[in-house]
Design a protein around this motif. Structure first.
Motif, PDB file in Angstrom:
ATOM      1  N   GLY A 101       7.000   8.458  20.877  1.00  0.00           N
ATOM      2  CA  GLY A 101       7.629   9.346  19.896  1.00  0.00           C
ATOM      3  C   GLY A 101       9.002   8.845  19.478  1.00  0.00           C
ATOM      4  N   PRO A 102      10.066   9.374  20.087  1.00  0.00           N
ATOM      5  CA  PRO A 102      11.420   9.047  19.640  1.00  0.00           C
ATOM      6  C   PRO A 102      11.737   7.552  19.626  1.00  0.00           C
ATOM      7  CG  PRO A 102      11.480  10.816  21.256  1.00  0.00           C
ATOM      8  CD  PRO A 102      10.057  10.357  21.189  1.00  0.00           C
ATOM      9  N   LEU A 103      11.315   6.820  20.660  1.00  0.00           N
ATOM     10  CA  LEU A 103      11.670   5.394  20.705  1.00  0.00           C
ATOM     11  C   LEU A 103      10.999   4.620  19.570  1.00  0.00           C
ATOM     12  CD1 LEU A 103      13.183   3.109  22.148  1.00  0.00           C
ATOM     13  CD2 LEU A 103      11.226   2.868  23.689  1.00  0.00           C
ATOM     14  N   THR A 104       9.728   4.923  19.323  1.00  0.00           N
ATOM     15  CA  THR A 104       9.018   4.233  18.233  1.00  0.00           C
ATOM     16  C   THR A 104       9.630   4.601  16.880  1.00  0.00           C
ATOM     17  OG1 THR A 104       7.007   4.323  19.537  1.00  0.00           O
ATOM     18  CG2 THR A 104       6.746   3.833  17.216  1.00  0.00           C
ATOM     19  N   GLU A 105       9.960   5.874  16.716  1.00  0.00           N
ATOM     20  CA  GLU A 105      10.575   6.294  15.450  1.00  0.00           C
ATOM     21  C   GLU A 105      11.907   5.569  15.247  1.00  0.00           C
ATOM     22  OE1 GLU A 105      12.796  10.072  14.791  1.00  0.00           O
ATOM     23  OE2 GLU A 105      11.008  10.642  13.664  1.00  0.00           O
ATOM     24  N   PHE A 106      12.686   5.509  16.318  1.00  0.00           N
ATOM     25  CA  PHE A 106      13.977   4.824  16.254  1.00  0.00           C
ATOM     26  C   PHE A 106      13.798   3.360  15.843  1.00  0.00           C
ATOM     27  CE2 PHE A 106      16.895   2.091  18.782  1.00  0.00           C
ATOM     28  CZ  PHE A 106      18.030   2.310  18.033  1.00  0.00           C
ATOM     29  N   MET A 107      12.842   2.680  16.472  1.00  0.00           N
ATOM     30  CA  MET A 107      12.641   1.266  16.160  1.00  0.00           C
ATOM     31  C   MET A 107      12.183   1.072  14.720  1.00  0.00           C
ATOM     32  SD  MET A 107      11.070  -0.009  19.739  1.00  0.00           S
ATOM     33  CE  MET A 107      10.287  -1.374  18.941  1.00  0.00           C
ATOM     34  N   ASP A 108      11.316   1.966  14.241  1.00  0.00           N
ATOM     35  CA  ASP A 108      10.851   1.845  12.858  1.00  0.00           C
ATOM     36  C   ASP A 108      12.001   2.062  11.873  1.00  0.00           C
ATOM     37  OD1 ASP A 108       8.297   1.288  13.669  1.00  0.00           O
ATOM     38  OD2 ASP A 108       7.565   3.341  13.464  1.00  0.00           O
ATOM     39  N   LYS A 110      15.186   1.632  12.439  1.00  0.00           N
ATOM     40  CA  LYS A 110      16.111   0.491  12.521  1.00  0.00           C
ATOM     41  C   LYS A 110      15.545  -0.718  11.781  1.00  0.00           C
ATOM     42  CE  LYS A 110      19.204  -0.402  15.284  1.00  0.00           C
ATOM     43  NZ  LYS A 110      20.647  -0.586  15.144  1.00  0.00           N
ATOM     44  N   SER A 111      14.238  -0.989  11.972  1.00  0.00           N
ATOM     45  CA  SER A 111      13.695  -2.194  11.336  1.00  0.00           C
ATOM     46  C   SER A 111      13.578  -2.012   9.821  1.00  0.00           C
ATOM     47  CB  SER A 111      12.375  -2.632  11.967  1.00  0.00           C
ATOM     48  OG  SER A 111      11.428  -1.628  11.799  1.00  0.00           O
ATOM     49  N   LEU A 112      13.584  -0.767   9.355  1.00  0.00           N
ATOM     50  CA  LEU A 112      13.590  -0.539   7.900  1.00  0.00           C
ATOM     51  C   LEU A 112      15.003  -0.676   7.316  1.00  0.00           C
ATOM     52  CD1 LEU A 112      11.122   2.491   7.647  1.00  0.00           C
ATOM     53  CD2 LEU A 112      10.813   0.232   6.603  1.00  0.00           C
ATOM     54  N   GLY A 113      15.975  -0.861   8.188  1.00  0.00           N
ATOM     55  CA  GLY A 113      17.350  -1.080   7.727  1.00  0.00           C
ATOM     56  C   GLY A 113      18.074   0.189   7.313  1.00  0.00           C
ATOM     57  N   VAL A 114      17.637   1.332   7.807  1.00  0.00           N
ATOM     58  CA  VAL A 114      18.327   2.597   7.487  1.00  0.00           C
ATOM     59  C   VAL A 114      19.729   2.543   8.105  1.00  0.00           C
ATOM     60  CG1 VAL A 114      18.258   5.107   7.783  1.00  0.00           C
ATOM     61  CG2 VAL A 114      16.127   3.837   7.440  1.00  0.00           C
ATOM     62  N   SER A 115      20.731   2.947   7.334  1.00  0.00           N
ATOM     63  CA  SER A 115      22.117   2.786   7.791  1.00  0.00           C
ATOM     64  C   SER A 115      22.478   3.806   8.873  1.00  0.00           C
ATOM     65  CB  SER A 115      23.082   2.950   6.616  1.00  0.00           C
ATOM     66  OG  SER A 115      23.079   4.308   6.214  1.00  0.00           O
ATOM     67  N   ALA A 116      23.512   3.460   9.643  1.00  0.00           N
ATOM     68  CA  ALA A 116      24.008   4.363  10.699  1.00  0.00           C
ATOM     69  C   ALA A 116      24.450   5.693  10.088  1.00  0.00           C
ATOM     70  CB  ALA A 116      25.159   3.700  11.449  1.00  0.00           C
ATOM     71  N   GLU A 117      25.000   5.640   8.861  1.00  0.00           N
ATOM     72  CA  GLU A 117      25.456   6.871   8.187  1.00  0.00           C
ATOM     73  C   GLU A 117      24.268   7.775   7.858  1.00  0.00           C
ATOM     74  OE1 GLU A 117      26.400   3.749   7.106  1.00  0.00           O
ATOM     75  OE2 GLU A 117      28.290   3.882   8.203  1.00  0.00           O
ATOM     76  N   GLN A 118      23.190   7.175   7.360  1.00  0.00           N
ATOM     77  CA  GLN A 118      21.998   7.984   7.033  1.00  0.00           C
ATOM     78  C   GLN A 118      21.386   8.587   8.294  1.00  0.00           C
ATOM     79  OE1 GLN A 118      20.125   4.785   4.655  1.00  0.00           O
ATOM     80  NE2 GLN A 118      19.421   6.461   3.351  1.00  0.00           N
ATOM     81  N   ILE A 119      21.373   7.777   9.364  1.00  0.00           N
ATOM     82  CA  ILE A 119      20.818   8.283  10.628  1.00  0.00           C
ATOM     83  C   ILE A 119      21.655   9.464  11.107  1.00  0.00           C
ATOM     84  CG2 ILE A 119      20.416   7.741  13.076  1.00  0.00           C
ATOM     85  CD1 ILE A 119      19.687   4.885  12.210  1.00  0.00           C
ATOM     86  N   GLN A 120      22.972   9.292  11.023  1.00  0.00           N
ATOM     87  CA  GLN A 120      23.889  10.353  11.470  1.00  0.00           C
ATOM     88  C   GLN A 120      23.664  11.634  10.648  1.00  0.00           C
ATOM     89  OE1 GLN A 120      25.732  10.433  14.019  1.00  0.00           O
ATOM     90  NE2 GLN A 120      27.029  12.219  13.645  1.00  0.00           N
ATOM     91  N   ALA A 168      11.282  -4.594  21.491  1.00  0.00           N
ATOM     92  CA  ALA A 168      12.443  -4.207  20.678  1.00  0.00           C
ATOM     93  C   ALA A 168      13.597  -5.197  20.843  1.00  0.00           C
ATOM     94  CB  ALA A 168      12.907  -2.802  21.079  1.00  0.00           C
ATOM     95  N   ILE A 169      13.793  -5.679  22.054  1.00  0.00           N
ATOM     96  CA  ILE A 169      14.886  -6.631  22.304  1.00  0.00           C
ATOM     97  C   ILE A 169      14.566  -7.967  21.651  1.00  0.00           C
ATOM     98  CG2 ILE A 169      16.065  -7.953  24.119  1.00  0.00           C
ATOM     99  CD1 ILE A 169      15.625  -5.339  25.900  1.00  0.00           C
ATOM    100  N   SER A 170      13.306  -8.420  21.771  1.00  0.00           N
ATOM    101  CA  SER A 170      12.975  -9.730  21.209  1.00  0.00           C
ATOM    102  C   SER A 170      13.048  -9.713  19.690  1.00  0.00           C
ATOM    103  CB  SER A 170      11.617 -10.220  21.706  1.00  0.00           C
ATOM    104  OG  SER A 170      10.629  -9.338  21.286  1.00  0.00           O
ATOM    105  N   PHE A 171      12.824  -8.559  19.074  1.00  0.00           N
ATOM    106  CA  PHE A 171      12.958  -8.462  17.610  1.00  0.00           C
ATOM    107  C   PHE A 171      14.370  -8.046  17.196  1.00  0.00           C
ATOM    108  CE2 PHE A 171       8.440  -8.833  17.806  1.00  0.00           C
ATOM    109  CZ  PHE A 171       8.100  -9.472  16.627  1.00  0.00           C
TER     110      PHE A 171
END
Ligand SMILES: N[C@@H](CCC(=O)N[C@@H](CS)C(=O)NCC(=O)O)C(=O)O
Length: 202
Positions: A101-108, A110-120, A168-171
């Motif tokens: 759930g949360p970890l996969t969503e987070f990785m997706d 991040k890999s889509l390049g969503v900014s820290a501001e948008q996440i916040q 996640a680390i290797s990517f």
């Protein structure tokens, strides 16, 4: 049983579990090209058109953590899942669900390049909340691990978390934080994964 997967799919994470459970001889590995997943024969099995999925006696189990949980329960005597009345079972499920759930969503995200501001801005509706809370959750869990998440015995949840972290680390989606190292290195030393290149690549 039949495991539908291919060399590029996250079905690769299921293969060491088959070894850990000593059930490789009970599972036929069916290689499926991604390009064929929309064919009726595969859509009938997994309408998501995704790999991996496991078929056992007419039941189709898709979603990788469901395969982990199903196999660990089916072969409960191998000790990779706490039994139904073991209080550790809740924590075991927590880690499987957290990774899916949360970890996969987070990785997706991040890999889509969503900014820290948008996440916040969206943190209250995002299942993972913030980047900081994801790391804090994992660091806290690994800080209490002894040496595995549930204590002195490895479980399917340890394998699942280790695979997600290594991926996640290797990517370069997640930094290789010092707190992750003893846990990841411990899983990497297991006989069942020592020849699996992607698990050894960090
Ligand atoms: N939620 C599924 C996701 C499965 C998934 O995303 N599989 C990818 C490979 S890792 C896939 O089959 N991609 C092929 C495609 O979308 O065409 C799970 O955890 O098992």
């Amino acid at each position: 049983m039949k495991l539908y997967t291919n060399a590029h799919s996250r079905g690769n994470t299921v293969l060491p579990l088959l070894k850990e459970l000593e059930i490789e001889d009970q599972v036929d590995i069916i290689q499926v090209d991604y390009a064929n997943l929309n064919q009726p024969e595969y859509l009938a099995l997994n309408p998501m058109a995704k790999l991996p999925f496991l078929v056992d006696q007419g039941s189709v189990i898709s979603e990788t953590p469901a395969i982990f949980a199903y196999l660990a329960d089916k072969y409960i005597e191998k000790g990779f899942a706490p039994t139904l009345n073991d209080p550790k079972r809740g924590e075991y499920l927590k880690w499987l669900f957290f990774c899916h759930g949360p970890l996969t969503e987070f990785m997706d995200i991040k890999s889509l390049g969503v900014s820290a501001e948008q996440i916040q801005e969206k943190r209250r509706s995002l299942a993972f909340g913030t980047e900081q809370s994801v790391y804090r959750f994992i660091q806290s869990g690994l800080g209490q691990a002894n040496p595995y998440l549930l204590g002195d015995r490895i479980s399917a949840a340890d394998l699942f978390l280790a695979y997600w972290l290594i991926y996640a680390i290797s990517f370069k989606i997640v930094p290789y934080l010092d707190e992750f190292k003893p846990f990841i290195q411990m899983v990497q030393k297991r006989e069942t994964v020592k020849d699996i290149a992607w698990i050894q690549m960090i």
